[in-house]
Write an enzyme that holds these catalytic residues in place. Structure first.
Site, PDB file in Angstrom:
ATOM      1  N   GLY A  74       0.813  -1.202   0.000  1.00 28.83           N
ATOM      2  CA  GLY A  74       0.000   0.000   0.000  1.00 28.83           C
ATOM      3  C   GLY A  74       0.848   1.254   0.000  1.00 28.83           C
ATOM      4  N   GLN A  75       2.148   1.087   0.201  1.00 29.49           N
ATOM      5  CA  GLN A  75       3.022   2.260   0.273  1.00 29.49           C
ATOM      6  C   GLN A  75       3.395   2.780  -1.116  1.00 29.49           C
ATOM      7  OE1 GLN A  75       4.099  -0.723  -0.156  1.00 29.49           O
ATOM      8  NE2 GLN A  75       6.204  -1.062   0.504  1.00 29.49           N
ATOM      9  N   GLY A  76       3.145   1.969  -2.135  1.00 31.11           N
ATOM     10  CA  GLY A  76       3.465   2.399  -3.492  1.00 31.11           C
ATOM     11  C   GLY A  76       4.817   1.903  -3.984  1.00 31.11           C
ATOM     12  N   ALA A 100      11.319  -0.565   8.018  1.00 27.91           N
ATOM     13  CA  ALA A 100      12.374   0.356   8.418  1.00 27.91           C
ATOM     14  C   ALA A 100      12.646   1.412   7.342  1.00 27.91           C
ATOM     15  CB  ALA A 100      13.657  -0.390   8.772  1.00 27.91           C
ATOM     16  N   ARG A 154      13.148   1.278   4.326  1.00 29.96           N
ATOM     17  CA  ARG A 154      14.374   0.962   3.611  1.00 29.96           C
ATOM     18  C   ARG A 154      14.212   0.756   2.111  1.00 29.96           C
ATOM     19  NH1 ARG A 154      15.191  -4.239   2.329  1.00 29.96           N
ATOM     20  NH2 ARG A 154      17.422  -4.395   2.738  1.00 29.96           N
ATOM     21  N   THR A 179      12.888   2.099  -0.802  1.00 28.62           N
ATOM     22  CA  THR A 179      13.308   3.024  -1.856  1.00 28.62           C
ATOM     23  C   THR A 179      14.814   3.231  -1.799  1.00 28.62           C
ATOM     24  OG1 THR A 179      11.178   4.136  -1.777  1.00 28.62           O
ATOM     25  CG2 THR A 179      13.005   5.364  -2.759  1.00 28.62           C
ATOM     26  N   GLY A 221      14.623   7.158   2.870  1.00 28.07           N
ATOM     27  CA  GLY A 221      13.261   6.701   3.089  1.00 28.07           C
ATOM     28  C   GLY A 221      12.387   7.702   3.800  1.00 28.07           C
ATOM     29  N   GLU A 237       7.823   6.916   8.199  1.00 27.07           N
ATOM     30  CA  GLU A 237       7.746   6.557   9.602  1.00 27.07           C
ATOM     31  C   GLU A 237       7.874   7.784  10.497  1.00 27.07           C
ATOM     32  OE1 GLU A 237       9.068   2.455  10.704  1.00 27.07           O
ATOM     33  OE2 GLU A 237      10.716   2.990   9.369  1.00 27.07           O
TER      34      GLU A 237
END
Ligand SMILES: Cc1cc2nc3c(=O)[nH]c(=O)nc-3n(C[C@H](O)[C@H](O)[C@H](O)COP(=O)(O)OP(=O)(O)OC[C@H]3O[C@@H](n4cnc5c(N)ncnc54)[C@H](O)[C@@H]3O)c2cc1C
Lengths: 290, 775
Positions: free
Chosen positions: B486-488, B526, B528, B530, B720, B723
């Site tokens: 869902g983050q793409g 975390a 990480r 991308t 990244g 978060e």
């Protein structure tokens, strides 16, 4: 957490629905939107083999003006009533109250009748309708009786409905000029933690009638006696009297502690919302007299 | 090669653009496949019998009634695993696949039924008889830490295969892991202090609440195991399954379709071992799909108690900080040790201290296991540390932004001994938040404004591989193990490959992971992917480009520095060739493909990955709140965040990440709290009484500023995101509420808790008393 199997019946008249329920005895139960019943069945709190669906019962549908009141079919959804011009005209506060119930998904299928008949202690309509002195019509297609809302509830999840008897309609008196109504509520989770509704009538800037209902904190809506202190108060003194009524009402209720809050906290909320509701009702009433 | 990686004067085709998500249409149309949509032939349905007690010996389990039920194919209990070493756990190998002799939390699996339908499987559970001998439990942190506490685990500590925490200490009582560091002379720093803030804090257990519950289908075929799962870290799952079931790595195949959210709840290994075990017994594929109440006892965020002391000089110089914390990891360690270490790293906050002492303990209790959840550790500690910085400023009469400007670490500064220096401009970030909040404008009574800044050790272990294939039709496919949850991720990985190859993103396809074909990637978490996996994709795509260029040089007879790559063609010497034509020329037919590989490791790849962490994720944000002192209701009026991402590969997705993190931050700050009974039973396992934020709770104003200093170790200078805002938001809200007059030391800020704080010591504030405080 999973829905057990059941059979659905779809009667098309009030008479048929009642007869079906009588025939089924304890195995059958009415259902409308199902937002309460199906949840209770999923959680294992209720179990029925037969659901009698009321959605096709024409007697439970519609909103009609009748002289100085409005008659609302028990099978109308919150969402349908929210947008009803007839209700908005007669009881201006009611659509606002309904629009705050639950969320749009629940309001789109949940009905006013289902809300009242389930008798969950945390209810906006139960509190509001008690304050505005609504009357409920209960019937089975051949006989019917009328019960004031504040006599409908026997306690949490308990009403005066007999088996096979259905809530047919809710009659709400139109709000006359000089009378102000207000509904206040607060929620922590999904359902309200406290609901307070007030109705006051002014004559020449003096309070001649006042009614107060505190809901959602006890098993059923409570009507604090302390409201009588408001009678006879005039514009100069009512603000102080409202504070006294608020404090006395809070002292008089014994809220049930639950996930919405401790008894002590709810008591404090009652005081706050009684004051706010009365202030608002008085402001509304004054608005009309001007 | 190196020159091409620097992308000389080439206009962007993909990177930096608001490219639409490649999965959006399928998801909106209901076409996207999740694990629960799959149905391998002969699949059975699993149902799990779970413990009703927090701590008990299992005296006997009688499954005969369930086994005799029509449609039931197999019933699994601990007795079926005697031929294996049935313990797993990537950090500590402490968790049996299914309860063996003992249960340690309410909800622990005791038996699994596999049947021809879900209805049969569910019904058969009631035909299983378990007899328990209930033991005294340690269901709360205090009880677990008390002298003579019942022990949740008694055997020796066994390290898991991916703990990454160096030498693990022996267990002491219920403390399963300790982390700490110190520098400077703490006593001297505190002796010199003009102000010391000292308090105790409580952070609740929180559920990650992704829309999709944990869902796994497993098929143990004897020599081979296939697992379809809603998992974030397929390669770590593969490794644990391989060890547990003694099947070579290559014969374990983990396939990951779309995930309906994860937020850490699907990191590492969750329901996979149990599902493989029941399939092993049944001999057929079996699906276990958790209900929400089951997922809520599968993993959660650690609740924590913490004591912190902060010392400052009269001029507002931050001198020293002492922190001790206890994180409740539940009955099994899961990712608890790493969460504990990250919380420890976040404890000092990004300031120039003279002395710091941090002690963090990870504690077993008889509650459901706690693991990863977006911005873990940082979310736990930032609100505490930042509220102490605010309190120092308040006592000294300093502006809360100024005290940060004066004490924040500069670029390159030491965050923690032995770690990578600071790789961001924190003062710049804080200034942006303050500006967005209109920091110094006066506010009415009961309103307050707050901001918070922190750092999160991000990137996990930087090992990722990727393959990029350019087909004969000029289309590109990227094989990379990042999980789309869902983050793409698929969109961004596609953009990176497209950019390197000078193609529009629509020419690139990124599919889900199948460990049989997708190259290794350590994990999706975390922040990480991308940065680390994206770097591998960039390198793989560059290799393909290199091959294209070699072919073009030979074909066009033009030297490479005179070639121009643009829009899917290479031109030079007055001629131009499309990628299709180059491939055809290279292989002599309309076929073949160009394949590039990329890899990132602590020593390989870019030097930026050599020291840990991969990067420091900046957690910065601000909020304006209003409190109703009569009811305790806190309303968040506006929030602002800064996404310090080095380079926004996709600015739209960066904003969406911050918005999602803000919403979860609101939940963590205001509403969310798993309530356990004294006996360790989860009391609020439905949305009716576990309150998550909804659209009604959206602040009236939300702003996200993207900062692009190109200072990240990832592709195009990226680092990244996603978060930081979650860690920052509860801190900003707590500080804003303190500014409005109510200093809270326990989350969430439920109306009753805030009301209690106000009314325990003081009258309702009068109109002129902004000075009055509820400490
Ligand atoms: C998430 C959520 C949030 C909510 N929030 C609020 C809130 O903020 N404020 C509030 O006041 N309420 C709230 N509710 C309650 C909501 O208003 C009711 O669920 C809804 O109105 C019930 O209507 P229904 O038609 O779905 O009832 P059903 O579930 O169909 O029926 C409920 C009960 O009433 C009986 N019944 C239904 N109709 C009749 C009838 N005509 N005659 C006799 N018996 C009948 C049924 O047998 C059943 O026992 C919430 C509910 C949910 C699920």
């Amino acid at each position: 957490m999973k829905l057990p199997p059941f059979e659905v019946h779809r009667p098309s008249s009030l008479y048929d629905a009642s007869r079906l329920l009588r025939d089924l005895g304890g195995d059958g139960v009415p259902i409308n939107g199902g937002t309460e019943l199906l949840l209770a069945m999923k959680l294992g709190l209720a179990q029925y083999d037969h659901l009698v669906d009321l959605k096709r019962v024409p007697e439970l549908r519609g909103v009609r003006p009748i002289s100085t009141s409005v008659s609302i079919g028990a099978g109308m959804t919150h969402r349908e009533l929210e947008g009803s011009p007839v209700i908005a005209e007669a009881v201006g506060e009611m659509p606002r109250m309904l629009a705050e119930v639950a969320n749009v998904r629940v309001r789109s299928v949940g009905t006013i009748g289902g809300n009242l008949c389930f008798a969950d202690p945390h209810s906006d309509p139960a509190t509001f309708l008690s304050a505005v002195e609504a009357t409920l019509v209960l019937g089975d297609g051949s006989t019917s009786r009328r019960v004031p809302v504040d006599q409908f509830f026997l306690g949490a999840y308990e009403t005066v409905l007999e088996h096979g008897e259905l809530l047919v309609e809710v009659t709400v008196p139109a709000v006359p000029v000089g009378t102000g109504i207000a509904h206040m509520r607060m929620k922590v989770h999904e359902r309200p933690a406290v609901t307070v509704a007030a109705k006051v009538t002014l004559e020449r800037d003096t309070i001649v009638r006042a009614r107060l209902v505190v809901g959602s904190v006890c098993g059923a809506p409570v009507l604090p006696q302390a409201i009588d202190k408001l009678i006879g108060a005039s514009r100069g003194t009512w603000s102080e009297r409202v504070r006294e009524v608020a404090a006395a009402s809070a002292a008089a209720v014994a809220p049930v502690a639950d996930a919405e809050g401790s008894s002590r906290y709810k008591q404090a909320l009652v005081e706050v919302f009684v004051r706010r509701a009365l202030d608002a009702a008085l402001a509304n009433a004054s608005g009309f007299t001007r | 090669m190196t020159q091409l990686l620097e992308h000389p004067a080439k206009s962007s085709t993909a990177v930096g653009l608001d490219v639409d998500r490649v999965d959006a249409r399928d998801k909106l149309a209901g076409r996207a496949e999740y694990t629960g949509d799959l149905h391998p032939p002969s699949m059975l349905y699993g149902a799990v019998l779970r413990s009703q007690f927090a701590h008990a010996e299992i005296e006997s389990i009688d499954t005969s009634g369930a086994e005799a039920t029509d449609g039931v194919i197999a019933v699994l209990t601990g007795d079926d695993l005697t031929d294996l070493d049935p313990y797993y756990g990537h950090a500590l190998r402490d968790r049996p696949i299914i309860a063996i002799d003992k249960v340690r939390f309410v909800g622990e699996p005791i038996a699994v039924v596999a049947a021809k339908s879900q209805t049969i499987a569910d019904a058969a559970l009631s035909a299983i008889d378990v007899s328990y001998r209930v033991l005294p439990n340690a269901a709360t942190l205090d009880r677990a830490l008390a002298p003579g506490a019942p022990l949740v685990h008694e055997g020796p500590v066994r390290p898991g295969l991916a703990h990454g925490l160096g030498k693990l200490p022996e267990r002491e009582g219920n403390i399963c892991y300790r982390y700490g560091f110190s520098f400077g002379d703490v006593d001297a720093a505190f002796a010199r202090a003009a102000v010391v803030v000292d308090d105790e804090y409580v952070f609740p257990a929180v559920y990650q609440y992704s829309m999709e519950t944990h869902t796994t289908i497993a098929h143990h075929r004897g020599r081979e195991i296939t697992v379809w799962s809603s998992c974030q870290h397929p390669f770590l799952v593969r490794q644990e399954i391989s060890e547990l079931f003694e099947v070579p790595l290559d014969d374990v195949r983990v396939i990951v379709p779309y995930l309906g959210g994860g937020f850490g709840s699907k990191s590492y290994t969750k329901m996979e071992p149990l599902t493989v075990a029941i399939s092993r017994k049944a001999g057929l594929p079996v699906r276990i799909m958790n209900r929400v109440d089951e997922s809520m006892v599968t993993t959660r965020r650690h609740n924590m108690k913490c004591r912190m002391r902060t010392a400052a000089s009269a001029e507002g110089q931050l001198l020293g900080r002492v922190v001790e914390m206890w994180l409740d990891t539940g009955a099994y360690a899961d990712n608890g040790p790493r969460v504990t270490a990250t919380a420890g790293d976040a404890a000092p906050g990004p300031y120039r201290w003279e002395a710091v002492d941090v002690k963090a303990q990870c504690v077993y209790t008889n509650t459901s296991p706690a693991g990863s959840y977006r911005a873990f550790g940082a979310t736990h500690l930032q609100w505490i540390g930042e509220s102490q910085v605010d309190e120092v400023a308040r006592r000294l009469g300093l502006d809360r932004v100024e005290i940060r400007r004066a004490n924040l670490l500069a670029r390159g500064g030491q965050v923690r001994p032995g770690a990578k220096g600071l790789d961001a401009d924190l003062v710049g970030d804080v200034d942006k938040v303050a500006a967005a909040l209109d920091w110094s404008s006066p506010r009415p009574l009961h309103r307050g404004v707050g901001l918070a800044v922190g750092l999160l050790a991000a990137g996990a272990h930087p090992v990722s591989m990727a393959t990029v294939r350019l087909g004969a039709d000029g289309g590109v496919s990227v094989l990379v193990g990042t999980t789309e949850l869902g983050q793409g991720a698929r969109t961004v990985m596609g953009q990176i490959a497209a950019e390197v190859l000078g193609l529009p993103p629509s020419r690139v396809v990124v599919r889900g992971t199948d460990t049989s074909y997708t190259p290794y990637d350590r994990s999706t978490g975390a922040s990480r992917s991308t940065t680390v996996a994206g770097k591998a994709v960039e390198e793989a795509a560059a290799q393909v480009l290199e091959e294209l260029i070699e072919t073009a040089e030979a074909t066009l007879g033009v030297a490479r520095d005179e070639l121009v790559v643009s829009e899917g063609r290479i031109s030079g010497g007055g001629a131009a060739m499309t990628y299709e034509e180059l491939i055809e020329r290279r292989f002599g037919l309309k076929g073949g493909e160009l394949i590039g590989h990329g890899h990132v490791g602590p020593r390989g790849g870019s030097g930026g990955f050599a020291d840990g962490p991969v990067f420091w994720e900046v957690c910065v944000g601000g909020a304006e709140v209003e409190v109703d002192p009569e009811t305790g209701i806190v309303t968040v009026l506006s929030v602002s965040t800064v996404a310090d991402v080095g380079k926004a590969i996709n600015p739209l997705l960066v904003r969406r990440q911050d918005e999602g993190a803000v919403m979860q931050g609101l939940g963590n700050a205001l509403f969310e709290e798993m309530r356990f009974s004294d006996d360790g039973l989860l009391l609020n396992d439905t949305l009716l009484d576990y309150r998550i934020p909804s659209f009604e709770d959206l602040p009236a104003s939300m702003s996200c500023t993207i900062v692009e200093n190109e200072d990240g170790p990832g592709p195009f200078g990226a680092k990244g995101c996603g978060e930081g805002a979650l860690a920052a938001l509860p801190a900003a809200i707590v500080n804003a509420l303190a500014d409005a007059g109510v200093q809270m030391t326990e989350l969430p800020l439920t109306p009753e808790r805030v009301w209690e704080k106000i009314h325990s010591q003081h009258e309702i504030p009068k109109n002129d008393s902004k000075e009055e405080r509820y400490q």
